[in-house]
Motif scaffolding. Structure first.
Motif, mmCIF file in Angstrom:
data_model
loop_
_atom_site.group_PDB
_atom_site.id
_atom_site.type_symbol
_atom_site.label_atom_id
_atom_site.label_comp_id
_atom_site.label_asym_id
_atom_site.label_seq_id
_atom_site.Cartn_x
_atom_site.Cartn_y
_atom_site.Cartn_z
ATOM 1 N N PHE A 80 0.819 -1.216 0.000
ATOM 2 C CA PHE A 80 0.000 0.000 0.000
ATOM 3 C C PHE A 80 0.853 1.267 0.000
ATOM 4 C CE2 PHE A 80 -2.855 -3.260 1.617
ATOM 5 C CZ PHE A 80 -3.998 -3.022 0.857
ATOM 6 N N PHE A 81 2.160 1.125 0.214
ATOM 7 C CA PHE A 81 3.058 2.283 0.123
ATOM 8 C C PHE A 81 3.032 2.882 -1.285
ATOM 9 C CE2 PHE A 81 6.227 1.054 3.758
ATOM 10 C CZ PHE A 81 5.158 1.031 4.645
ATOM 11 N N LEU A 82 2.677 2.069 -2.278
ATOM 12 C CA LEU A 82 2.639 2.541 -3.659
ATOM 13 C C LEU A 82 1.629 3.674 -3.845
ATOM 14 C CD1 LEU A 82 2.753 -0.875 -5.542
ATOM 15 C CD2 LEU A 82 4.522 0.880 -5.581
ATOM 16 N N LEU A 83 0.651 3.766 -2.958
ATOM 17 C CA LEU A 83 -0.408 4.775 -3.083
ATOM 18 C C LEU A 83 -0.118 6.035 -2.285
ATOM 19 C CD1 LEU A 83 -3.443 2.322 -2.603
ATOM 20 C CD2 LEU A 83 -2.303 2.970 -4.740
ATOM 21 N N LEU A 84 1.047 6.084 -1.632
ATOM 22 C CA LEU A 84 1.332 7.176 -0.689
ATOM 23 C C LEU A 84 2.405 8.138 -1.174
ATOM 24 C CD1 LEU A 84 1.229 5.108 2.642
ATOM 25 C CD2 LEU A 84 -0.622 6.362 1.531
ATOM 26 N N GLY A 85 2.575 8.236 -2.471
ATOM 27 C CA GLY A 85 3.519 9.221 -2.997
ATOM 28 C C GLY A 85 4.867 8.644 -3.367
ATOM 29 N N ARG A 86 5.718 9.523 -3.911
ATOM 30 C CA ARG A 86 6.994 9.103 -4.488
ATOM 31 C C ARG A 86 7.921 8.457 -3.468
ATOM 32 N NH1 ARG A 86 12.005 11.583 -4.660
ATOM 33 N NH2 ARG A 86 13.343 10.874 -6.382
ATOM 34 N N ARG A 87 8.120 9.088 -2.329
ATOM 35 C CA ARG A 87 9.079 8.568 -1.350
ATOM 36 C C ARG A 87 8.651 7.203 -0.814
ATOM 37 N NH1 ARG A 87 10.945 13.789 2.358
ATOM 38 N NH2 ARG A 87 11.926 14.965 0.650
ATOM 39 N N MET A 88 7.367 7.057 -0.528
ATOM 40 C CA MET A 88 6.893 5.774 -0.018
ATOM 41 C C MET A 88 6.954 4.705 -1.105
ATOM 42 S SD MET A 88 6.387 6.301 3.106
ATOM 43 C CE MET A 88 5.467 4.873 3.650
ATOM 44 N N SER A 89 6.758 5.103 -2.361
ATOM 45 C CA SER A 89 6.874 4.150 -3.461
ATOM 46 C C SER A 89 8.310 3.637 -3.580
ATOM 47 C CB SER A 89 6.443 4.803 -4.771
ATOM 48 O OG SER A 89 6.578 3.904 -5.845
ATOM 49 N N ILE A 90 9.281 4.537 -3.449
ATOM 50 C CA ILE A 90 10.685 4.126 -3.487
ATOM 51 C C ILE A 90 11.001 3.205 -2.307
ATOM 52 C CG2 ILE A 90 13.056 4.965 -3.276
ATOM 53 C CD1 ILE A 90 12.199 7.454 -4.813
ATOM 54 N N LEU A 91 10.460 3.557 -1.123
ATOM 55 C CA LEU A 91 10.671 2.701 0.050
ATOM 56 C C LEU A 91 10.078 1.318 -0.187
ATOM 57 C CD1 LEU A 91 11.592 2.322 2.969
ATOM 58 C CD2 LEU A 91 9.385 3.282 3.712
ATOM 59 N N HIS A 92 8.916 1.272 -0.814
ATOM 60 C CA HIS A 92 8.307 -0.010 -1.150
ATOM 61 C C HIS A 92 9.243 -0.840 -2.025
ATOM 62 C CE1 HIS A 92 6.189 -2.495 -4.169
ATOM 63 N NE2 HIS A 92 5.419 -2.860 -3.166
ATOM 64 N N GLY A 93 9.808 -0.221 -3.072
ATOM 65 C CA GLY A 93 10.708 -0.937 -3.955
ATOM 66 C C GLY A 93 11.927 -1.466 -3.226
ATOM 67 N N LEU A 94 12.509 -0.655 -2.352
ATOM 68 C CA LEU A 94 13.690 -1.070 -1.598
ATOM 69 C C LEU A 94 13.380 -2.247 -0.672
ATOM 70 C CD1 LEU A 94 15.178 2.429 -0.671
ATOM 71 C CD2 LEU A 94 16.125 0.781 -2.300
ATOM 72 N N LEU A 95 12.245 -2.162 0.031
ATOM 73 C CA LEU A 95 11.889 -3.230 0.968
ATOM 74 C C LEU A 95 11.583 -4.536 0.236
ATOM 75 C CD1 LEU A 95 9.640 -1.269 3.514
ATOM 76 C CD2 LEU A 95 11.959 -2.140 3.876
#
Length: 322
Positions: free
Chosen positions: A42-57
């Motif tokens: 669900f981080f994908l829906l919370l903006g650019r920084r959270m999307s990048i964090l999602h990818g890293l995790l």
């Protein structure tokens, strides 16, 4: 997680030590697994920084899975969609300044290109239509997901556009292995018959052989031998090919005890329970990675002539000795 590292299809050397982690570490692994798979998307829906964090995790999670066992190319492929989480700005430092400048120039809008072209409009309509189609087809998939009678590895439409997939429906608590043995004895029931083991390239067999490390490469036969321990008749097909000493089949094995000799007259399957030895224990000191205990026969001794009807009933080609 108390059992996963020991009972997965093809463990690696790190699995041996991960299995002996303390109980609280295995509970932490389960918690992290649920967090990564159920919350992080669900981080994908919370903006650019959270999307990048999602990818890293997600990528870090897959790397940890790759390290802990030989799961073929599954985790490597799972990392690919996560690359879409990183925009040009986040990936820019990985490339040279000249390449970044060229990419920036290509992204500049052309003069007077404020209105959408006909091609762009058609593409947008197709994208929306495809999204609605996938949403409609996914309804039975979601209903199956929340059902108490969930079905795994099933497609819900003839085109197989949407489906359910799961590598394992549950984790087994004990590891059992089918060990194939051959003998040149005329009588397989003779107590003095010498039975010699066929060794596979990666699956557990020889107690002193270190678990292999092959990911992303995949030894399919070794993987399927794990499933053979749960009753699969194709293993009799394999036994017939080994009785015939077919070169293509033998190439899938690590060792053939009958190389340069007459083919075995009989082959049998023995069922064993395998456990990792204790690091630093007496078995490990003796060079053993595994401890095994015989459960009993998996299938009785068979010879090539006796398998003729078995092969014919299943329309399998009868093995011919090379």
């Amino acid at each position: 997680m108390d059992y996963h590292y020991e009972t997965q299809p093809v463990p690696n050397p790190i699995s041996y030590f991960m299995h002996r982690s303390p109980w609280w570490f295995h509970r932490l692994e389960t918690l992290v697994n649920h967090f990564i798979e159920l919350v992080v998307p669900f981080f994908l829906l919370l903006g650019r920084r959270m999307s990048i964090l999602h990818g890293l995790l997600q990528i870090l999670f897959q790397v940890l899975l790759i390290i802990s066992g030989n799961l073929s190319f599954l985790n490597w492929l799972t990392m690919v969609p996560s690359l879409a989480c990183f925009d040009d700005a986040s990936l820019g430092p990985l490339f040279g300044a000249r390449l970044r400048e060229r990419a920036a120039r290509r992204q500049l809008p052309a003069p007077g290109a404020q209105r959408l072209s006909l091609g762009s409009c058609v593409r947008r309509v197709l994208n929306i239509s495809l999204g609605l189609l996938i949403t409609y087809l996914s309804i039975p998939v979601v209903l199956n997901l929340v059902s108490s009678r969930q079905v795994m590895n099933t497609s819900f439409n003839p085109l197989r556009i949407v489906n359910t997939y799961g590598a394992f429906g549950s984790i087994t608590k004990e590891r059992t292995e089918v060990i194939l043995q051959g003998t040149s004895s005329l009588d397989p029931n003779d107590p003095t018959a010498v039975w010699e083991e066929f060794e596979f390239k990666c699956k557990p067999g020889d107690l002193r052989r270190r678990p292999c490390l092959i990911s992303p490469y995949h030894y399919r036969l070794d993987w399927l031998m794990w499933f053979a321990a749960f009753q699969n008749e194709w293993i009799i097909h394999l036994a017939g090919k080994l009785l015939a000493q077919e070169e293509e089949t033998l190439s899938l094995l690590a060792t053939n005890p009958f190389a340069g000799r007459d083919p075995p007259r009989w082959i049998r399957g023995e069922h064993f329970k395998y456990k990792f030895s204790q690091p630093g224990g007496k078995h490990a000191a003796d060079g053993k990675w595994w401890i095994r205990k015989r459960i009993g026969p998996y299938f009785p001794p068979v010879n090539l002539q006796g398998l003729r009807k078995f092969f014919k009933d299943r329309n399998w080609p009868y093995p011919v000795q090379d």
